[in-house]
Write a protein that holds these residues in place. Sequence first.
Motif, PDB file in Angstrom:
ATOM      1  N   ARG A   8       0.834  -1.215   0.000  1.00  0.00           N
ATOM      2  CA  ARG A   8       0.000   0.000   0.000  1.00  0.00           C
ATOM      3  C   ARG A   8       0.862   1.257   0.000  1.00  0.00           C
ATOM      4  O   ARG A   8       0.601   2.204  -0.733  1.00  0.00           O
ATOM      5  CB  ARG A   8      -0.923  -0.016   1.209  1.00  0.00           C
ATOM      6  N   LEU A  11       1.114   4.153  -2.968  1.00  0.00           N
ATOM      7  CA  LEU A  11       0.957   5.601  -2.764  1.00  0.00           C
ATOM      8  C   LEU A  11       2.136   6.361  -3.362  1.00  0.00           C
ATOM      9  O   LEU A  11       1.959   7.375  -4.054  1.00  0.00           O
ATOM     10  CB  LEU A  11       0.835   5.921  -1.271  1.00  0.00           C
ATOM     11  N   GLU A  13       2.209   9.034  -6.761  1.00  0.00           N
ATOM     12  CA  GLU A  13       2.823  10.370  -6.836  1.00  0.00           C
ATOM     13  C   GLU A  13       3.882  10.401  -7.933  1.00  0.00           C
ATOM     14  O   GLU A  13       3.970  11.364  -8.702  1.00  0.00           O
ATOM     15  CB  GLU A  13       3.451  10.754  -5.491  1.00  0.00           C
ATOM     16  N   LEU A  19       4.069  13.436  -1.058  1.00  0.00           N
ATOM     17  CA  LEU A  19       3.355  12.675  -0.023  1.00  0.00           C
ATOM     18  C   LEU A  19       3.480  13.358   1.334  1.00  0.00           C
ATOM     19  O   LEU A  19       2.515  13.390   2.102  1.00  0.00           O
ATOM     20  CB  LEU A  19       3.885  11.244   0.054  1.00  0.00           C
TER      21      LEU A  19
END
Length: 120
Positions: free
Chosen positions: A27, A31, A35, A59
């Motif tokens: 996960r 993420l 980005e 982030l």
Amino acid sequence: MAEVDFTIGHKEYRLGAQDGEENLLKRAAALLDGEAQQILEQAGRMPEPRLLLLAGLMLADRYSTMEDRAEKAERHLNRLQQNPARVEVPVIPSDLKEAMAELAARAEALAERLEDQQNG
């Protein structure tokens, strides 16, 4: 220890993860990759260290914004808990209800008597 394969930007990686934490690593990598993909769409291909740095900074910025919002929500919640909205419900005491009913009955009786006197 399990190994997890993932891609960030245009590079594949493999990292070891504690048993049971594989999904957390996947996960987090997803993420970071999200980005990185946005950066690549806007700026095109770039060196891996720069891509990872920019994706990490994006982030971090998102995390900081969410942290600020969470703190604001917690302060608001604390204010509401310390000063809850007052809800007032009108309650008429039973002895007052009885007195008002008695007065209404007397008024009706007087009105009937007055009507009888005028008619009779």
